[in-house]
Design a protein around this motif. Structure first.
Motif, PDB file in Angstrom:
ATOM      1  N   LEU A  85     -26.893  22.764  -0.224  1.00 20.70           N
ATOM      2  CA  LEU A  85     -27.226  22.421   0.740  1.00 20.70           C
ATOM      3  C   LEU A  85     -27.113  22.758   2.254  1.00 20.70           C
ATOM      4  O   LEU A  85     -28.414  22.763   3.357  1.00 20.70           O
ATOM      5  CB  LEU A  85     -27.257  20.735   0.720  1.00 20.70           C
ATOM      6  CG  LEU A  85     -27.541  20.271  -0.968  1.00 20.70           C
ATOM      7  CD1 LEU A  85     -27.148  18.771  -0.507  1.00 20.70           C
ATOM      8  CD2 LEU A  85     -29.888  19.466  -0.396  1.00 20.70           C
ATOM      9  N   ILE A  91     -35.104  20.570  -0.931  1.00 24.22           N
ATOM     10  CA  ILE A  91     -33.039  19.812  -0.341  1.00 24.22           C
ATOM     11  C   ILE A  91     -33.800  19.356  -1.186  1.00 24.22           C
ATOM     12  O   ILE A  91     -32.431  18.757  -2.059  1.00 24.22           O
ATOM     13  CB  ILE A  91     -33.723  20.219   1.216  1.00 24.22           C
ATOM     14  CG1 ILE A  91     -33.409  21.054   1.980  1.00 24.22           C
ATOM     15  CG2 ILE A  91     -32.892  18.188   1.725  1.00 24.22           C
ATOM     16  CD1 ILE A  91     -33.755  20.528   3.568  1.00 24.22           C
ATOM     17  N   ARG A 131     -30.084  18.507  -4.165  1.00 25.60           N
ATOM     18  CA  ARG A 131     -29.834  16.784  -4.175  1.00 25.60           C
ATOM     19  C   ARG A 131     -30.205  15.769  -5.139  1.00 25.60           C
ATOM     20  O   ARG A 131     -29.387  15.064  -5.542  1.00 25.60           O
ATOM     21  CB  ARG A 131     -30.621  16.227  -2.137  1.00 25.60           C
ATOM     22  CG  ARG A 131     -29.555  14.700  -2.150  1.00 25.60           C
ATOM     23  CD  ARG A 131     -29.342  13.806  -0.927  1.00 25.60           C
ATOM     24  NE  ARG A 131     -29.873  15.508   0.271  1.00 25.60           N
ATOM     25  CZ  ARG A 131     -30.269  15.261   1.540  1.00 25.60           C
ATOM     26  NH1 ARG A 131     -31.632  14.592   1.288  1.00 25.60           N
ATOM     27  NH2 ARG A 131     -30.150  16.217   2.623  1.00 25.60           N
TER      28      ARG A 131
END
Length: 447
Positions: free
Chosen positions: A161, A172, A176
């Protein structure tokens, strides 16, 4: 006239009493083992096993199998190693920061692995430094802003990240939320299509997201560096391993040995039987001496573990609130002298046990902390340094920006509000440790 010869008196006998310390062999062994952690003790006893036929390692195998666990990386992953170390490269960048930040960042560098990851917890980072754990935690964004990208991360997810541009929304999101799912479909276009359909069904990505966009995001992730420090020469770093662990059992934190070294070693009964067949007196004497040495070592090993567990459990009993909250402000002042009196050991023994020893808190979030951290020392008014610093921070948060408190006023307020009598120079010391300017500088900064 008669001459009388004077007789010289007989010299008086002097009686001197000398006190000599004599340690029994088993006690000598214990004193030698006390400062060692379980790894060094394991090495010591294994060395003795090779020299003493009456000692046996129950885990010794002729066909020892070494299991090597390594990261699964692409076939093309062969980083070019630079001659400069990662530590030196980071130190060069840190030298451009203000001195107060430099010191904290350099302190954190001790916990950067050769791969570039930041290990252990803030409590471990702060141990033996003048800073509060929260102060070092506040430095992490600054550490992670350094080059190479991803350095200072505490997990693979955080490392990736840190390297992604904020505009790369899909990449992203995948890192995540779906990193494990990505690993299962990365090599198959069919699985990638199924992965995309699953994301759309969960309403985690817009319906118009195409397979080409997903594949572009996957390529972005594959281009990232999973080991930011791999392009640098590595140098050995100190690692810590816990000798004790604490778990929450039956509504209390209870200590236990992280590694039971004693059960691994025992007397070799076959060798003891062979001793009976020895005939030469010298040989019998030598073997009996080795047997006694083996017994002394095992007794010392047992006593070492018993003392370690005794001290560890007492400290855990004292610091139940801290173990639950992990907040340094919950630490109860516990001097080593108090520990020694409570567990019926000498101060020197407790000091040897606590020094360079680590405790694993075996509950989320898992942490390894120095055992000495639980021996929080009281400074003024029965408070720990962290508690005193927190009281100063609370007072400063309520001060007027145009009329900030002087060190003398802070001392007076501490006595009025918290009942703590403290000298002005002590206030100044803790204020500087917190990186807070004096009243005149704070007043100028507020204008």
């Amino acid at each position: 006239m008669r001459t009388v010869e004077s007789l010289s008196p007989t010299p008086a006998l002097e009686l001197r009493v000398e006190t000599r310390t004599f340690l029994y062999p088993a006690l000598r062994q214990l004193v030698r083992l006390l400062p060692l952690d379980h790894k060094r003790i394991l090495q010591e006893v294994q060395s003795e096993v090779r020299q003493n036929p009456f000692l046996m390692d129950t885990q010794s195998r002729g066909d020892t199998v070494l299991t090597v666990i390594s990261d699964v990386l692409p076939d093309w992953y062969e980083p070019t190693v630079a001659t400069e170390t990662l530590q030196a490269y980071l130190e060069g960048q840190i030298s451009t920061f203000p001195p107060s930040q430099q010191q904290k960042l350099l302190s954190l560098l001790r916990w950067i692995t050769p791969s570039g990851y930041l290990e252990e917890s803030s409590i471990v980072w702060a141990a033996g430094t003048p800073w509060h754990p929260h102060e070092l935690e506040a430095m992490i964004p600054l550490l992670q802003s350094l080059d190479p990208p991803g350095v200072g991360a505490r997990s693979l997810q955080e490392c990736l990240l840190l390297q992604l541009d904020p505009s790369e929304y899909l990449a992203i999101f995948i890192v995540r939320e779906c990193l494990d799912e990505l690993a299962a479909c990365i090599s198959s276009q069919v699985k990638q299509q199924q992965f995309l359909e699953t994301l759309i069904q969960r309403q985690q990505v817009p319906k118009e997201t195409t397979l080409a966009q997903l594949q572009a995001a996957i390529r972005q992730i594959q281009a990232l560096e999973p080991r930011p420090g791999s392009n640098f020469n590595s140098e050995p770093i100190a690692t810590v391993t816990p000798d004790l662990k604490v778990q929450f059992i039956n509504e209390r934190w209870q200590a236990s040995l992280a590694y039971d070294v004693e059960q691994r070693f025992t007397l070799n009964l076959e060798a003891i039987e062979l001793l009976k067949s020895a005939k030469q007196p010298r040989e019998i004497q030598r073997l009996e001496s080795l047997l006694q040495k083996a017994k002394n070592l095992l007794n010392a090993l047992s006593q070492w573990q018993e003392n370690l567990l005794k001290v560890g459990q007492f400290l855990c009993d004292q610091q139940q609130a801290f173990l639950a909250s992990r907040d340094p402000l919950d630490l109860i002042p516990t001097a080593q002298q108090l520990v020694a009196q409570s567990v019926s050991l000498s101060d020197a023994t407790v000091s040897r046990i606590v020094r360079d020893r680590y405790l694993l808190i075996d509950a989320p979030p898992h942490q390894t902390i120095p055992l000495s951290y639980l021996c929080a020392r009281a400074t003024v008014g029965g408070r720990t340094p962290q508690q005193l610093q927190q009281s100063i921070i609370e007072l400063l948060q309520s001060e007027s920006s145009t009329h900030p408190y002087s060190d003398t006023q802070l001392a007076q307020l501490l006595k009025l509000r918290f009942g703590v009598s403290i000298a002005r120079r002590t206030i100044a010391k803790y204020r500087r440790l917190l990186g807070i300017e004096n009243a005149s500088h704070r007043k100028k900064a507020a204008k």
